[in-house]
Design a protein around this motif. Structure first.
Motif, PDB file in Angstrom:
ATOM      1  N   GLU A  37      61.445  90.753 105.854  1.00 54.54           N
ATOM      2  CA  GLU A  37      61.775  89.411 105.399  1.00 54.54           C
ATOM      3  C   GLU A  37      63.269  89.237 105.157  1.00 54.54           C
ATOM      4  OE1 GLU A  37      59.175  88.722 102.070  1.00 54.54           O
ATOM      5  OE2 GLU A  37      57.425  89.274 103.262  1.00 54.54           O
ATOM      6  N   GLU A  39      65.217  88.705 102.546  1.00 53.78           N
ATOM      7  CA  GLU A  39      65.520  87.492 101.790  1.00 53.78           C
ATOM      8  C   GLU A  39      66.965  87.408 101.301  1.00 53.78           C
ATOM      9  OE1 GLU A  39      62.591  87.060  98.714  1.00 53.78           O
ATOM     10  OE2 GLU A  39      60.999  86.656 100.163  1.00 53.78           O
ATOM     11  N   CYS A  46      67.453  92.676  96.902  1.00 53.68           N
ATOM     12  CA  CYS A  46      66.002  92.477  96.875  1.00 53.68           C
ATOM     13  C   CYS A  46      65.376  93.716  97.520  1.00 53.68           C
ATOM     14  CB  CYS A  46      65.603  91.185  97.605  1.00 53.68           C
ATOM     15  SG  CYS A  46      65.788  91.222  99.399  1.00 53.68           S
ATOM     16  N   THR A  48      62.991  93.270 100.210  1.00 54.20           N
ATOM     17  CA  THR A  48      62.152  92.684 101.250  1.00 54.20           C
ATOM     18  C   THR A  48      62.495  93.161 102.658  1.00 54.20           C
ATOM     19  OG1 THR A  48      63.552  90.716 101.402  1.00 54.20           O
ATOM     20  CG2 THR A  48      61.702  90.637  99.842  1.00 54.20           C
ATOM     21  N   GLN A 105      55.819  93.367 101.964  1.00 53.63           N
ATOM     22  CA  GLN A 105      57.016  93.509 101.148  1.00 53.63           C
ATOM     23  C   GLN A 105      56.695  93.041  99.744  1.00 53.63           C
ATOM     24  OE1 GLN A 105      59.678  95.057 102.198  1.00 53.63           O
ATOM     25  NE2 GLN A 105      59.283  95.070 104.388  1.00 53.63           N
TER      26      GLN A 105
END
Length: 106
Positions: A37, A39, A46, A48, A105
């Motif tokens: 992801e 992010e 993060c 992700t 995730q």
């Protein structure tokens, strides 16, 4: 140009020729690898872009730095081979690197 294989959770292999200096995350996003992801866009803010480094590569790629370890606390199903793909910068020595995407995730 190093080769990188990203194995999606469903078993699909993404066999990529990548630029030295690019991150595993950048290559995953560029090639629409499902499950990455990213992010925060690679800022190590993060978890992700969490991946599992294939066991034959863990020693060569090395362990996460302190900031990355802190972010991995937020990742799903952390394992000894867990890394954030935004923190793995490709170089010639990583030619053939294999990473696996977790089920989901955080």
């Amino acid at each position: 140009m190093p080769k990188l294989t990203i194995v999606a959770f469903d078993g699909t292999h993404f066999d990529l020729d990548v630029d030295q200096g690019s991150t595993v995350m950048e290559n995953a996003v560029r090639n629409s690898v499902p499950g990455i992801e990213a992010e925060c866009g690679g800022a190590c803010a993060c978890a992700t872009c969490h991946v599992y480094v294939d066991e034959e590569w863990t020693e060569k790629v090395g362990q996460p730095e302190a900031m990355e370890e802190d972010m991995l606390d937020f990742a799903f199903d952390v394992r000894p081979t867990s890394r954030l793909s935004c923190q793995i910068r490709m170089k010639a020595a990583y030619d053939g690197l294999v990473v696996h995407v977790p089920e989901r995730q955080a």
